[in-house]
Design a protein around this motif. Structure first.
Motif, PDB file in Angstrom:
ATOM      1  N   SER A   1       0.871  -1.182   0.000  1.00  0.00           N
ATOM      2  CA  SER A   1       0.000   0.000   0.000  1.00  0.00           C
ATOM      3  C   SER A   1       0.906   1.229   0.000  1.00  0.00           C
ATOM      4  CB  SER A   1      -0.930  -0.002   1.215  1.00  0.00           C
ATOM      5  OG  SER A   1      -0.160   0.069   2.400  1.00  0.00           O
ATOM      6  N   PHE A   2       0.395   2.243  -0.502  1.00  0.00           N
ATOM      7  CA  PHE A   2       1.156   3.487  -0.600  1.00  0.00           C
ATOM      8  C   PHE A   2       0.330   4.612   0.033  1.00  0.00           C
ATOM      9  CE2 PHE A   2       2.376   0.694  -4.021  1.00  0.00           C
ATOM     10  CZ  PHE A   2       3.758   0.713  -3.948  1.00  0.00           C
ATOM     11  N   PRO A   3       0.256   4.576   1.352  1.00  0.00           N
ATOM     12  CA  PRO A   3      -0.527   5.633   1.998  1.00  0.00           C
ATOM     13  C   PRO A   3       0.161   6.984   1.803  1.00  0.00           C
ATOM     14  CG  PRO A   3       0.625   4.345   3.648  1.00  0.00           C
ATOM     15  CD  PRO A   3       0.870   3.680   2.318  1.00  0.00           C
ATOM     16  N   HIS A   4      -0.643   7.942   1.617  1.00  0.00           N
ATOM     17  CA  HIS A   4      -0.113   9.296   1.407  1.00  0.00           C
ATOM     18  C   HIS A   4      -0.758  10.208   2.434  1.00  0.00           C
ATOM     19  CE1 HIS A   4       1.566  12.621  -0.835  1.00  0.00           C
ATOM     20  NE2 HIS A   4       0.409  13.234  -0.704  1.00  0.00           N
ATOM     21  N   THR A   5       0.068  10.844   3.130  1.00  0.00           N
ATOM     22  CA  THR A   5      -0.451  11.777   4.138  1.00  0.00           C
ATOM     23  C   THR A   5      -0.283  13.197   3.631  1.00  0.00           C
ATOM     24  OG1 THR A   5       1.676  11.888   5.252  1.00  0.00           O
ATOM     25  CG2 THR A   5       0.122  10.238   6.050  1.00  0.00           C
ATOM     26  N   GLN A   6      -1.069  14.030   4.193  1.00  0.00           N
ATOM     27  CA  GLN A   6      -0.986  15.468   3.874  1.00  0.00           C
ATOM     28  C   GLN A   6      -0.871  16.234   5.183  1.00  0.00           C
ATOM     29  OE1 GLN A   6      -4.280  16.704   1.500  1.00  0.00           O
ATOM     30  NE2 GLN A   6      -3.799  15.302  -0.188  1.00  0.00           N
ATOM     31  N   SER A   7      -0.188  17.237   5.073  1.00  0.00           N
ATOM     32  CA  SER A   7      -0.095  18.104   6.259  1.00  0.00           C
ATOM     33  C   SER A   7      -0.230  19.561   5.800  1.00  0.00           C
ATOM     34  CB  SER A   7       1.229  17.900   6.996  1.00  0.00           C
ATOM     35  OG  SER A   7       2.309  18.243   6.152  1.00  0.00           O
ATOM     36  N   VAL A   8      -0.585  20.344   6.726  1.00  0.00           N
ATOM     37  CA  VAL A   8      -0.754  21.788   6.462  1.00  0.00           C
ATOM     38  C   VAL A   8       0.194  22.542   7.398  1.00  0.00           C
ATOM     39  CG1 VAL A   8      -2.325  23.747   6.525  1.00  0.00           C
ATOM     40  CG2 VAL A   8      -3.135  21.491   5.774  1.00  0.00           C
ATOM     41  N   VAL A   9       0.945  23.330   6.819  1.00  0.00           N
ATOM     42  CA  VAL A   9       1.835  24.174   7.610  1.00  0.00           C
ATOM     43  C   VAL A   9       1.346  25.612   7.437  1.00  0.00           C
ATOM     44  CG1 VAL A   9       4.188  25.036   7.907  1.00  0.00           C
ATOM     45  CG2 VAL A   9       3.776  22.621   7.345  1.00  0.00           C
ATOM     46  N   ASN A  10       0.985  26.179   8.510  1.00  0.00           N
ATOM     47  CA  ASN A  10       0.609  27.585   8.484  1.00  0.00           C
ATOM     48  C   ASN A  10       1.864  28.383   8.829  1.00  0.00           C
ATOM     49  OD1 ASN A  10      -2.102  27.107   7.895  1.00  0.00           O
ATOM     50  ND2 ASN A  10      -2.507  26.627  10.060  1.00  0.00           N
ATOM     51  N   GLN A  11       2.371  28.957   7.847  1.00  0.00           N
ATOM     52  CA  GLN A  11       3.644  29.647   8.007  1.00  0.00           C
ATOM     53  C   GLN A  11       3.404  31.173   8.130  1.00  0.00           C
ATOM     54  OE1 GLN A  11       6.310  29.338   4.681  1.00  0.00           O
ATOM     55  NE2 GLN A  11       8.040  29.074   6.065  1.00  0.00           N
ATOM     56  N   THR A  12       4.073  31.661   9.012  1.00  0.00           N
ATOM     57  CA  THR A  12       3.995  33.114   9.212  1.00  0.00           C
ATOM     58  C   THR A  12       5.391  33.696   9.005  1.00  0.00           C
ATOM     59  OG1 THR A  12       2.299  32.815  10.866  1.00  0.00           O
ATOM     60  CG2 THR A  12       3.387  34.930  10.832  1.00  0.00           C
ATOM     61  N   THR A  13       5.455  34.639   8.194  1.00  0.00           N
ATOM     62  CA  THR A  13       6.735  35.316   7.962  1.00  0.00           C
ATOM     63  C   THR A  13       6.633  36.745   8.458  1.00  0.00           C
ATOM     64  OG1 THR A  13       6.119  35.980   5.741  1.00  0.00           O
ATOM     65  CG2 THR A  13       7.263  33.881   5.974  1.00  0.00           C
ATOM     66  N   HIS A  14       7.740  37.353   8.581  1.00  0.00           N
ATOM     67  CA  HIS A  14       7.718  38.770   9.000  1.00  0.00           C
ATOM     68  C   HIS A  14       8.904  39.481   8.382  1.00  0.00           C
ATOM     69  CE1 HIS A  14      10.873  38.105  12.045  1.00  0.00           C
ATOM     70  NE2 HIS A  14      10.275  36.924  12.215  1.00  0.00           N
ATOM     71  N   GLN A  15       8.700  40.682   8.156  1.00  0.00           N
ATOM     72  CA  GLN A  15       9.742  41.568   7.638  1.00  0.00           C
ATOM     73  C   GLN A  15       9.763  42.840   8.496  1.00  0.00           C
ATOM     74  OE1 GLN A  15       8.435  42.021   3.570  1.00  0.00           O
ATOM     75  NE2 GLN A  15       9.942  40.508   2.865  1.00  0.00           N
ATOM     76  N   HIS A  16      10.863  43.364   8.593  1.00  0.00           N
ATOM     77  CA  HIS A  16      11.009  44.607   9.402  1.00  0.00           C
ATOM     78  C   HIS A  16      11.478  45.736   8.481  1.00  0.00           C
ATOM     79  CE1 HIS A  16      10.669  42.653  13.345  1.00  0.00           C
ATOM     80  NE2 HIS A  16      11.163  41.583  12.704  1.00  0.00           N
ATOM     81  N   PHE A  17      10.808  46.802   8.569  1.00  0.00           N
ATOM     82  CA  PHE A  17      11.155  47.982   7.758  1.00  0.00           C
ATOM     83  C   PHE A  17      11.411  49.178   8.684  1.00  0.00           C
ATOM     84  CE2 PHE A  17       8.665  45.316   4.929  1.00  0.00           C
ATOM     85  CZ  PHE A  17       9.388  45.340   3.770  1.00  0.00           C
ATOM     86  N   CYS A  18      12.242  49.998   8.185  1.00  0.00           N
ATOM     87  CA  CYS A  18      12.476  51.271   8.891  1.00  0.00           C
ATOM     88  C   CYS A  18      11.507  52.324   8.334  1.00  0.00           C
ATOM     89  CB  CYS A  18      13.913  51.765   8.674  1.00  0.00           C
ATOM     90  SG  CYS A  18      15.130  50.712   9.421  1.00  0.00           S
ATOM     91  N   ALA A  19      10.930  52.976   9.180  1.00  0.00           N
ATOM     92  CA  ALA A  19       9.991  53.987   8.718  1.00  0.00           C
ATOM     93  C   ALA A  19      10.756  55.118   8.014  1.00  0.00           C
ATOM     94  CB  ALA A  19       9.215  54.545   9.890  1.00  0.00           C
ATOM     95  N   PRO A  20      10.264  55.551   6.875  1.00  0.00           N
ATOM     96  CA  PRO A  20      11.010  56.574   6.131  1.00  0.00           C
ATOM     97  C   PRO A  20      10.879  57.969   6.796  1.00  0.00           C
ATOM     98  CG  PRO A  20       9.044  55.986   4.945  1.00  0.00           C
ATOM     99  CD  PRO A  20       9.099  55.128   6.162  1.00  0.00           C
ATOM    100  N   THR A  21      11.862  58.619   6.587  1.00  0.00           N
ATOM    101  CA  THR A  21      11.833  60.007   7.013  1.00  0.00           C
ATOM    102  C   THR A  21      11.079  60.784   5.957  1.00  0.00           C
ATOM    103  OG1 THR A  21      13.943  60.479   5.974  1.00  0.00           O
ATOM    104  CG2 THR A  21      13.986  59.894   8.307  1.00  0.00           C
ATOM    105  N   PRO A  22      10.657  61.981   6.224  1.00  0.00           N
ATOM    106  CA  PRO A  22       9.887  62.702   5.221  1.00  0.00           C
ATOM    107  C   PRO A  22      10.650  62.911   3.936  1.00  0.00           C
ATOM    108  CG  PRO A  22       9.696  63.778   7.312  1.00  0.00           C
ATOM    109  CD  PRO A  22      10.597  62.643   7.487  1.00  0.00           C
ATOM    110  N   GLN A  23      11.863  63.042   3.959  1.00  0.00           N
ATOM    111  CA  GLN A  23      12.592  63.238   2.728  1.00  0.00           C
ATOM    112  C   GLN A  23      12.758  61.922   1.954  1.00  0.00           C
ATOM    113  OE1 GLN A  23      13.785  63.766   5.837  1.00  0.00           O
ATOM    114  NE2 GLN A  23      16.020  63.627   5.922  1.00  0.00           N
ATOM    115  N   GLN A  24      12.453  60.762   2.553  1.00  0.00           N
ATOM    116  CA  GLN A  24      12.589  59.481   1.849  1.00  0.00           C
ATOM    117  C   GLN A  24      11.190  58.887   1.529  1.00  0.00           C
ATOM    118  OE1 GLN A  24      14.680  57.276   4.822  1.00  0.00           O
ATOM    119  NE2 GLN A  24      16.680  57.766   3.955  1.00  0.00           N
ATOM    120  N   MET A  25      10.297  59.673   1.165  1.00  0.00           N
ATOM    121  CA  MET A  25       8.935  59.202   0.977  1.00  0.00           C
ATOM    122  C   MET A  25       8.752  58.443  -0.339  1.00  0.00           C
ATOM    123  SD  MET A  25       7.252  59.786   3.618  1.00  0.00           S
ATOM    124  CE  MET A  25       5.573  59.622   3.224  1.00  0.00           C
TER     125      MET A  25
END
Length: 119
Positions: A81-105
């Motif tokens: 038999s060739f049982p096949h399982t499935q799984s679900v990965v709920n992945q959360t990613t994150h990125q960090h940004f620097c808030a722009p200064t007014p001159q870098q809009m």
């Protein structure tokens, strides 16, 4: 049958039929004399064939052997038999940004921060 002899020309011994005188038409004979016995060669009939049959029964044993082999077979059936399982990965990613200064809009001017956040 005709008789060619007349009375005057009859052969010797034949005369008038007078049985009382011993002459009945047969010639006169002298007394009986015995000649010695002679032996002739044997005459053979064809052989009479007789057959005598003697029978004897002779028993000849003839053996016709047979053999039966009973096979008890165990057959292993491998069910793959060739049982096949499935799984679900709920992945959360994150990125960090620097808030722009007014001159870098500008939307293209904001770059990811190179700051170590402890992750």
């Amino acid at each position: 049958m005709r008789n060619y002899y007349n009375q005057q020309q009859q052969p010797m011994g034949y005369g008038k039929m007078n049985c009382q005188s011993g002459s009945c038409g047969y010639p006169q004979t002298s007394p009986y004399q015995q000649m010695p016995t002679q032996m002739m060669p044997a005459q053979f009939d064809p052989v009479k064939q007789n057959t005598s049959v003697t029978k004897q029964d002779i028993v000849v044993p003839v053996v016709h052997p047979s053999h039966t082999t009973h096979i008890n077979q165990q057959n292993y059936k491998y069910m793959h038999s060739f049982p096949h399982t499935q799984s679900v990965v709920n992945q959360t990613t994150h990125q960090h940004f620097c808030a722009p200064t007014p001159q870098q809009m500008s939307p293209y001017s904001c770059k990811p921060c190179q700051k170590n956040w402890g992750y």
